[in-house]
Design an enzyme around this catalytic site. Structure first.
Site, PDB file in Angstrom:
ATOM      1  N   ARG A   1       0.847  -1.200   0.000  1.00  0.00           N
ATOM      2  CA  ARG A   1       0.000   0.000   0.000  1.00  0.00           C
ATOM      3  C   ARG A   1       0.882   1.249   0.000  1.00  0.00           C
ATOM      4  O   ARG A   1       0.583   2.246  -0.654  1.00  0.00           O
ATOM      5  CB  ARG A   1      -0.891  -0.036   1.251  1.00  0.00           C
ATOM      6  CG  ARG A   1      -1.846   1.141   1.376  1.00  0.00           C
ATOM      7  CD  ARG A   1      -2.713   1.049   2.636  1.00  0.00           C
ATOM      8  NE  ARG A   1      -3.357  -0.235   2.770  1.00  0.00           N
ATOM      9  CZ  ARG A   1      -4.458  -0.598   2.112  1.00  0.00           C
ATOM     10  NH1 ARG A   1      -5.056   0.247   1.311  1.00  0.00           N
ATOM     11  NH2 ARG A   1      -4.956  -1.797   2.264  1.00  0.00           N
TER      12      ARG A   1
ATOM     13  N   ARG B   1      -9.971   2.158  -1.997  1.00  0.00           N
ATOM     14  CA  ARG B   1      -8.694   1.817  -1.364  1.00  0.00           C
ATOM     15  C   ARG B   1      -8.495   2.740  -0.177  1.00  0.00           C
ATOM     16  O   ARG B   1      -8.813   3.934  -0.277  1.00  0.00           O
ATOM     17  CB  ARG B   1      -7.512   2.066  -2.312  1.00  0.00           C
ATOM     18  CG  ARG B   1      -7.560   1.327  -3.590  1.00  0.00           C
ATOM     19  CD  ARG B   1      -7.042  -0.074  -3.434  1.00  0.00           C
ATOM     20  NE  ARG B   1      -7.290  -0.809  -4.669  1.00  0.00           N
ATOM     21  CZ  ARG B   1      -7.430  -2.120  -4.724  1.00  0.00           C
ATOM     22  NH1 ARG B   1      -7.357  -2.855  -3.639  1.00  0.00           N
ATOM     23  NH2 ARG B   1      -7.659  -2.722  -5.864  1.00  0.00           N
TER      24      ARG B   1
ATOM     25  N   LEU C   1      -6.079   4.992   1.814  1.00  0.00           N
ATOM     26  CA  LEU C   1      -4.829   5.686   1.513  1.00  0.00           C
ATOM     27  C   LEU C   1      -3.831   5.414   2.631  1.00  0.00           C
ATOM     28  O   LEU C   1      -4.199   5.408   3.808  1.00  0.00           O
ATOM     29  CB  LEU C   1      -5.077   7.193   1.410  1.00  0.00           C
ATOM     30  CG  LEU C   1      -5.966   7.651   0.260  1.00  0.00           C
ATOM     31  CD1 LEU C   1      -6.178   9.158   0.351  1.00  0.00           C
ATOM     32  CD2 LEU C   1      -5.366   7.273  -1.089  1.00  0.00           C
TER      33      LEU C   1
ATOM     34  N   ASN D   1     -14.053  12.639   1.263  1.00  0.00           N
ATOM     35  CA  ASN D   1     -14.535  11.351   0.759  1.00  0.00           C
ATOM     36  C   ASN D   1     -16.058  11.333   0.821  1.00  0.00           C
ATOM     37  O   ASN D   1     -16.642  11.864   1.765  1.00  0.00           O
ATOM     38  CB  ASN D   1     -13.974  10.231   1.663  1.00  0.00           C
ATOM     39  CG  ASN D   1     -14.323   8.848   1.174  1.00  0.00           C
ATOM     40  OD1 ASN D   1     -14.524   8.620  -0.017  1.00  0.00           O
ATOM     41  ND2 ASN D   1     -14.411   7.906   2.101  1.00  0.00           N
ATOM     42  N   THR D   2     -16.670  10.736  -0.171  1.00  0.00           N
ATOM     43  CA  THR D   2     -18.119  10.522  -0.106  1.00  0.00           C
ATOM     44  C   THR D   2     -18.356   9.092   0.356  1.00  0.00           C
ATOM     45  O   THR D   2     -17.592   8.186   0.022  1.00  0.00           O
ATOM     46  CB  THR D   2     -18.795  10.716  -1.477  1.00  0.00           C
ATOM     47  OG1 THR D   2     -18.302   9.715  -2.367  1.00  0.00           O
ATOM     48  CG2 THR D   2     -18.512  12.081  -2.057  1.00  0.00           C
ATOM     49  N   HIS D   3     -19.420   8.889   1.106  1.00  0.00           N
ATOM     50  CA  HIS D   3     -19.705   7.546   1.615  1.00  0.00           C
ATOM     51  C   HIS D   3     -21.215   7.311   1.606  1.00  0.00           C
ATOM     52  O   HIS D   3     -21.981   8.167   2.061  1.00  0.00           O
ATOM     53  CB  HIS D   3     -19.139   7.381   3.027  1.00  0.00           C
ATOM     54  CG  HIS D   3     -19.302   5.995   3.536  1.00  0.00           C
ATOM     55  ND1 HIS D   3     -18.537   4.944   3.054  1.00  0.00           N
ATOM     56  CD2 HIS D   3     -20.143   5.462   4.449  1.00  0.00           C
ATOM     57  CE1 HIS D   3     -18.915   3.833   3.663  1.00  0.00           C
ATOM     58  NE2 HIS D   3     -19.886   4.121   4.513  1.00  0.00           N
TER      59      HIS D   3
ATOM     60  N   SER E   1     -22.915  10.582   3.346  1.00  0.00           N
ATOM     61  CA  SER E   1     -22.042  11.477   4.105  1.00  0.00           C
ATOM     62  C   SER E   1     -20.884  11.965   3.243  1.00  0.00           C
ATOM     63  O   SER E   1     -20.439  11.266   2.330  1.00  0.00           O
ATOM     64  CB  SER E   1     -21.424  10.748   5.314  1.00  0.00           C
ATOM     65  OG  SER E   1     -22.414  10.148   6.110  1.00  0.00           O
TER      66      SER E   1
ATOM     67  N   ASP F   1      -9.212  10.828   7.209  1.00  0.00           N
ATOM     68  CA  ASP F   1      -8.119  10.719   8.178  1.00  0.00           C
ATOM     69  C   ASP F   1      -7.532   9.312   8.055  1.00  0.00           C
ATOM     70  O   ASP F   1      -7.812   8.616   7.083  1.00  0.00           O
ATOM     71  CB  ASP F   1      -8.585  11.075   9.606  1.00  0.00           C
ATOM     72  CG  ASP F   1      -9.566  10.064  10.182  1.00  0.00           C
ATOM     73  OD1 ASP F   1      -9.833   9.028   9.513  1.00  0.00           O
ATOM     74  OD2 ASP F   1     -10.052  10.292  11.300  1.00  0.00           O
TER      75      ASP F   1
ATOM     76  N   GLY G   1      -8.206   6.654   9.626  1.00  0.00           N
ATOM     77  CA  GLY G   1      -9.112   5.550   9.911  1.00  0.00           C
ATOM     78  C   GLY G   1      -9.980   5.201   8.710  1.00  0.00           C
ATOM     79  O   GLY G   1      -9.821   5.745   7.613  1.00  0.00           O
TER      80      GLY G   1
ATOM     81  N   ASP H   1     -13.242   5.701   7.165  1.00  0.00           N
ATOM     82  CA  ASP H   1     -14.421   6.578   7.162  1.00  0.00           C
ATOM     83  C   ASP H   1     -14.683   7.202   8.537  1.00  0.00           C
ATOM     84  O   ASP H   1     -15.840   7.322   8.962  1.00  0.00           O
ATOM     85  CB  ASP H   1     -15.661   5.801   6.675  1.00  0.00           C
ATOM     86  CG  ASP H   1     -15.469   5.288   5.256  1.00  0.00           C
ATOM     87  OD1 ASP H   1     -14.900   6.022   4.438  1.00  0.00           O
ATOM     88  OD2 ASP H   1     -15.883   4.152   4.963  1.00  0.00           O
TER      89      ASP H   1
HETATM   90  C1  GAR Z   1     -20.387   5.987  -4.167  1.00  0.00           C
HETATM   91  O1  GAR Z   1     -21.594   5.621  -3.562  1.00  0.00           O
HETATM   92  C2  GAR Z   1     -19.338   6.275  -3.118  1.00  0.00           C
HETATM   93  O2  GAR Z   1     -19.823   6.920  -2.000  1.00  0.00           O
HETATM   94  C3  GAR Z   1     -18.900   4.888  -2.769  1.00  0.00           C
HETATM   95  O3  GAR Z   1     -18.751   4.277  -4.013  1.00  0.00           O
HETATM   96  C4  GAR Z   1     -19.757   4.799  -4.897  1.00  0.00           C
HETATM   97  C5  GAR Z   1     -19.118   5.195  -6.198  1.00  0.00           C
HETATM   98  O4  GAR Z   1     -20.081   5.347  -7.187  1.00  0.00           O
HETATM   99  N1  GAR Z   1     -17.711   4.891  -2.000  1.00  0.00           N
HETATM  100  C6  GAR Z   1     -17.506   4.068  -0.960  1.00  0.00           C
HETATM  101  O5  GAR Z   1     -18.289   3.196  -0.642  1.00  0.00           O
HETATM  102  C7  GAR Z   1     -16.200   4.286  -0.237  1.00  0.00           C
HETATM  103  N2  GAR Z   1     -16.224   3.625   1.016  1.00  0.00           N
HETATM  104  P1  GAR Z   1     -19.747   5.973  -8.603  1.00  0.00           P
HETATM  105  O6  GAR Z   1     -18.461   5.318  -9.086  1.00  0.00           O
HETATM  106  O7  GAR Z   1     -20.910   5.641  -9.455  1.00  0.00           O
HETATM  107  O8  GAR Z   1     -19.583   7.463  -8.397  1.00  0.00           O
END
Ligand code: GAR
Length: 199
Positions: free
Chosen positions: A65, A91, A93, A107-109, A136, A141, A143, A145
């Site tokens: 990594r 991944r 980081l 980050n989007t979650h 969210s 950071d 951790g 999420d």
């Molecule tokens: C999104 O829902 C994003 O939040 C999620 O992957 C999807 C990507 O969709 N990320 C995670 O789950 C990270 N833990 P996309 O490629 O269609 O934008």
């Protein structure tokens, strides 16, 4: 001044696409200057469609990594963006990358953090039998999420929802939150703080 943004993806990049549509408006205070991926992701096609440079740092070509992260960091430094958006980068980081760019990595979650962190936020919410989950946007950071929450919103789980149907209802909320957070950062309404100076 326009905020420069690098976006990192692993998948289809539908949220990236929405960000590109928003930032394509000359009145929007941020520009995506580069798109990176850890594989030949489908979403890189959006970079091409918008004439935005892209790069791939293939995960499987590195022994660790840390080695992968060092190359990713080198690529990002070529562009030196004001903000890095992880938009479906699947991944973690390595510490060095987070330390270099923090707090300017978000980050989007697809869950209402701290509920259901990790790679399967939608699946885990369904398995838990909750009646609502969410979306969210957080600061990255070290951790999983676990960074400060910048924006989040609830999304109901409906009778008969599958992982895919629920995820497709969460994504438009993620997009709206992400675009709004990027705009607020660009306009100085949301201050993530300064990057620590390199030593
Ligand atoms: C999104 O829902 C994003 O939040 C999620 O992957 C999807 C990507 O969709 N990320 C995670 O789950 C990270 N833990 P996309 O490629 O269609 O934008």
């Amino acid at each position: 001044m326009v905020l420069t943004v690098a976006v990192l993806i692993s998948g289809t990049g539908s949220n990236l696409r929405a960000l590109l549509d928003a930032t394509d408006d000359p009145g929007f205070p941020a520009r995506v200057i580069v798109i990176g991926a850890d594989r030949e992701a489908e979403g890189l096609a959006h970079a091409e469609a918008f004439g935005i440079p892209s790069f791939v740092v293939p995960w499987e070509r590195f022994d660790s990594r840390e080695a992968w992260g060092a190359e990713l960091d080198a690529q990002l430094k070529v562009w030196n963006p004001d903000l890095i958006v992880l938009s479906g980068l699947m991944r973690l980081l390595p510490h060095d990358v987070v330390a270099t760019w923090s707090p300017n990595i978000i980050n989007t979650h697809p869950a209402y953090l701290p509920e259901f962190p990790g790679a399967h936020g939608v699946r885990d919410a369904l398995a838990a039998g909750v009646t609502e989950t969410g979306a969210s946007v957080i600061v990255v950071d070290d951790g999983v999420d676990s960074g400060p929450i910048l924006a989040q919103e609830r999304v109901p789980v409906l009778e008969g929802d599958t992982e895919s149907s629920l995820h497709e209802r969460i994504k438009p909320v993620e997009r709206r939150l992400l675009i709004d957070v990027v705009r607020r950062i660009a306009e100085g309404e949301l201050d993530l703080g300064a990057r620590p100076s390199p030593n």
